[in-house]
Design a protein around this motif. Sequence first.
Motif, short mmCIF file in Angstrom:
data_model
loop_
_atom_site.label_atom_id
_atom_site.label_comp_id
_atom_site.label_asym_id
_atom_site.label_seq_id
_atom_site.Cartn_x
_atom_site.Cartn_y
_atom_site.Cartn_z
N GLU A 192 0.84 -1.21 0.00
CA GLU A 192 0.00 0.00 0.00
C GLU A 192 0.87 1.25 0.00
OE1 GLU A 192 -2.93 0.39 3.00
OE2 GLU A 192 -3.78 -1.61 2.68
N TYR A 193 1.88 1.25 0.87
CA TYR A 193 2.76 2.41 0.98
C TYR A 193 3.50 2.67 -0.33
CZ TYR A 193 7.12 4.90 1.90
OH TYR A 193 8.18 5.75 1.82
N GLU A 194 4.05 1.63 -0.91
CA GLU A 194 4.83 1.77 -2.14
C GLU A 194 3.96 2.26 -3.30
OE1 GLU A 194 6.68 -2.04 -2.58
OE2 GLU A 194 8.29 -1.59 -1.14
N LYS A 199 2.36 6.84 -6.75
CA LYS A 199 1.27 7.66 -7.30
C LYS A 199 1.53 9.14 -7.01
CE LYS A 199 -2.93 6.09 -7.11
NZ LYS A 199 -4.29 5.69 -6.65
N MET A 200 1.91 9.45 -5.78
CA MET A 200 2.16 10.85 -5.42
C MET A 200 3.41 11.39 -6.13
SD MET A 200 1.25 11.11 -1.35
CE MET A 200 -0.45 11.16 -0.78
N SER A 201 4.41 10.54 -6.29
CA SER A 201 5.63 10.95 -6.98
C SER A 201 5.35 11.28 -8.44
CB SER A 201 6.69 9.85 -6.90
OG SER A 201 7.09 9.64 -5.56
N ASN A 202 4.35 10.62 -9.02
CA ASN A 202 3.97 10.88 -10.41
C ASN A 202 3.00 12.06 -10.55
OD1 ASN A 202 5.50 8.73 -11.34
ND2 ASN A 202 3.82 7.25 -11.13
N GLY A 203 2.70 12.69 -9.42
CA GLY A 203 1.83 13.86 -9.45
C GLY A 203 0.35 13.55 -9.53
N GLU A 204 -0.02 12.30 -9.30
CA GLU A 204 -1.44 11.93 -9.34
C GLU A 204 -2.15 12.46 -8.10
OE1 GLU A 204 -2.40 7.88 -10.45
OE2 GLU A 204 -0.33 7.58 -11.15
N ALA A 205 -3.37 12.91 -8.27
CA ALA A 205 -4.15 13.46 -7.15
C ALA A 205 -4.66 12.34 -6.25
CB ALA A 205 -5.32 14.28 -7.67
N VAL A 206 -4.54 12.54 -4.96
CA VAL A 206 -5.06 11.59 -3.97
C VAL A 206 -6.02 12.36 -3.07
CG1 VAL A 206 -4.49 10.04 -2.07
CG2 VAL A 206 -2.92 10.26 -4.02
N PRO A 207 -7.29 11.98 -3.03
CA PRO A 207 -8.27 12.73 -2.21
C PRO A 207 -7.85 12.81 -0.74
CG PRO A 207 -9.37 11.15 -3.65
CD PRO A 207 -7.91 10.84 -3.72
N PHE A 212 -7.16 10.64 4.98
CA PHE A 212 -7.68 10.59 6.35
C PHE A 212 -8.03 9.17 6.76
CE2 PHE A 212 -11.43 10.45 9.12
CZ PHE A 212 -10.92 11.06 10.25
N VAL A 213 -8.76 8.48 5.92
CA VAL A 213 -9.18 7.12 6.25
C VAL A 213 -7.98 6.20 6.39
CG1 VAL A 213 -10.39 5.08 5.37
CG2 VAL A 213 -11.48 7.33 5.24
N GLU A 214 -7.06 6.27 5.43
CA GLU A 214 -5.92 5.33 5.45
C GLU A 214 -4.95 5.64 6.58
OE1 GLU A 214 -5.85 2.59 3.69
OE2 GLU A 214 -7.80 3.28 2.95
N LEU A 249 8.42 1.57 8.45
CA LEU A 249 7.32 1.57 7.48
C LEU A 249 6.18 2.45 7.98
CD1 LEU A 249 5.76 0.54 5.01
CD2 LEU A 249 5.18 -1.52 6.35
N PHE A 250 5.84 2.32 9.25
CA PHE A 250 4.77 3.13 9.83
C PHE A 250 5.08 4.61 9.70
CE2 PHE A 250 3.43 5.57 13.58
CZ PHE A 250 2.06 5.55 13.40
N GLN A 251 6.29 5.01 10.09
CA GLN A 251 6.66 6.43 10.06
C GLN A 251 6.63 6.98 8.64
OE1 GLN A 251 6.96 8.16 12.73
NE2 GLN A 251 7.29 6.63 14.32
N ASN A 252 7.15 6.22 7.69
CA ASN A 252 7.18 6.69 6.29
C ASN A 252 5.78 6.83 5.71
OD1 ASN A 252 9.97 6.80 6.28
ND2 ASN A 252 10.20 4.72 5.47
N TYR A 253 4.94 5.83 5.95
CA TYR A 253 3.57 5.86 5.43
C TYR A 253 2.77 6.97 6.11
CZ TYR A 253 -0.53 3.63 3.23
OH TYR A 253 -1.64 3.35 2.46
#
Length: 275
Positions: A192-194, A199-207, A212-214, A249-253
């Motif tokens: 999930e983290y990767e 996705k964020m590195s590629n500039g894709e929008a994440v609601p 908040f939920v994740e 992993l927790f801290q990075n995510y």
Amino acid sequence: MKPQSMLFTIYGEYVRHYGSEIWIGSLTKLMGEFGLSEPAVRAAISRMLRQGWLESRKVGNRSYYSVSERGKKRLEEAAARIYKVETDVWDGKWCIASYNIPEERRALRDQLRKELGWMGFGMLTTSTWISPNNLSDRVKELTEAHEITEYVEIFTSEHMGWSNPKQLVQKCWDIDEINEKYKSFIDAYREEYEQLSAKMSNGEAVPDSHCFVEKTKLVHQYRKFLFIDPDLPQELLPELWLGKEADELFQNYYQLLNPGAVRFFETVYEAAPSA
């Protein structure tokens, strides 16, 4: 996810940073993001009020719920352990709590055991619990709060034999089971983290609502280790210990999700009027 447990997560991760008080309407909307109904939320709040974790006040026709002093202390203790940066060098001493609580006060005895386990104590014998961390002041506060000081003794001691320190740890905690749960956490969240990071590195929008939920679910799951991981110093851990990898992993995510999660919370949260 149990509503009461999720409420602890919401208060600990968000509300306590915004005055520790929130309108019931905001709270039910936030909890609704996880599929929890308003009646379920209200029932959980009522239980937390009875248990002394929350306090309430009415402003007009609106109800606001804040964390009690007892609740604030618990949330601060949890945050200090979840976001701990470094482990202190162990001085070789053990904190020992021993009790002999009469049968007619069994409920308090059971509560004491739960609290000692949450603090990070391990059971050496039925009524003797130990920790390599200096928790004597917290045990004193706990026993004073429950008015059971006459039944409890607290020591700081060196272990003279016969097990070596790591063998003693194995007697008091199921290290293999804790390691297995850390492995399950890593297996559940690594991909999930990767994926989200890419996705964020590629500039894709994440609601923001997704963040908040994740993020809340991530903290909710990681918080469970407070009840099973005794926070042992490095010297007492096995060579193969997955706790550090899980923590990284927790801290990075967490850092990836946090900005959007906070933005979403702020759109739902309404500041309570001054008392």
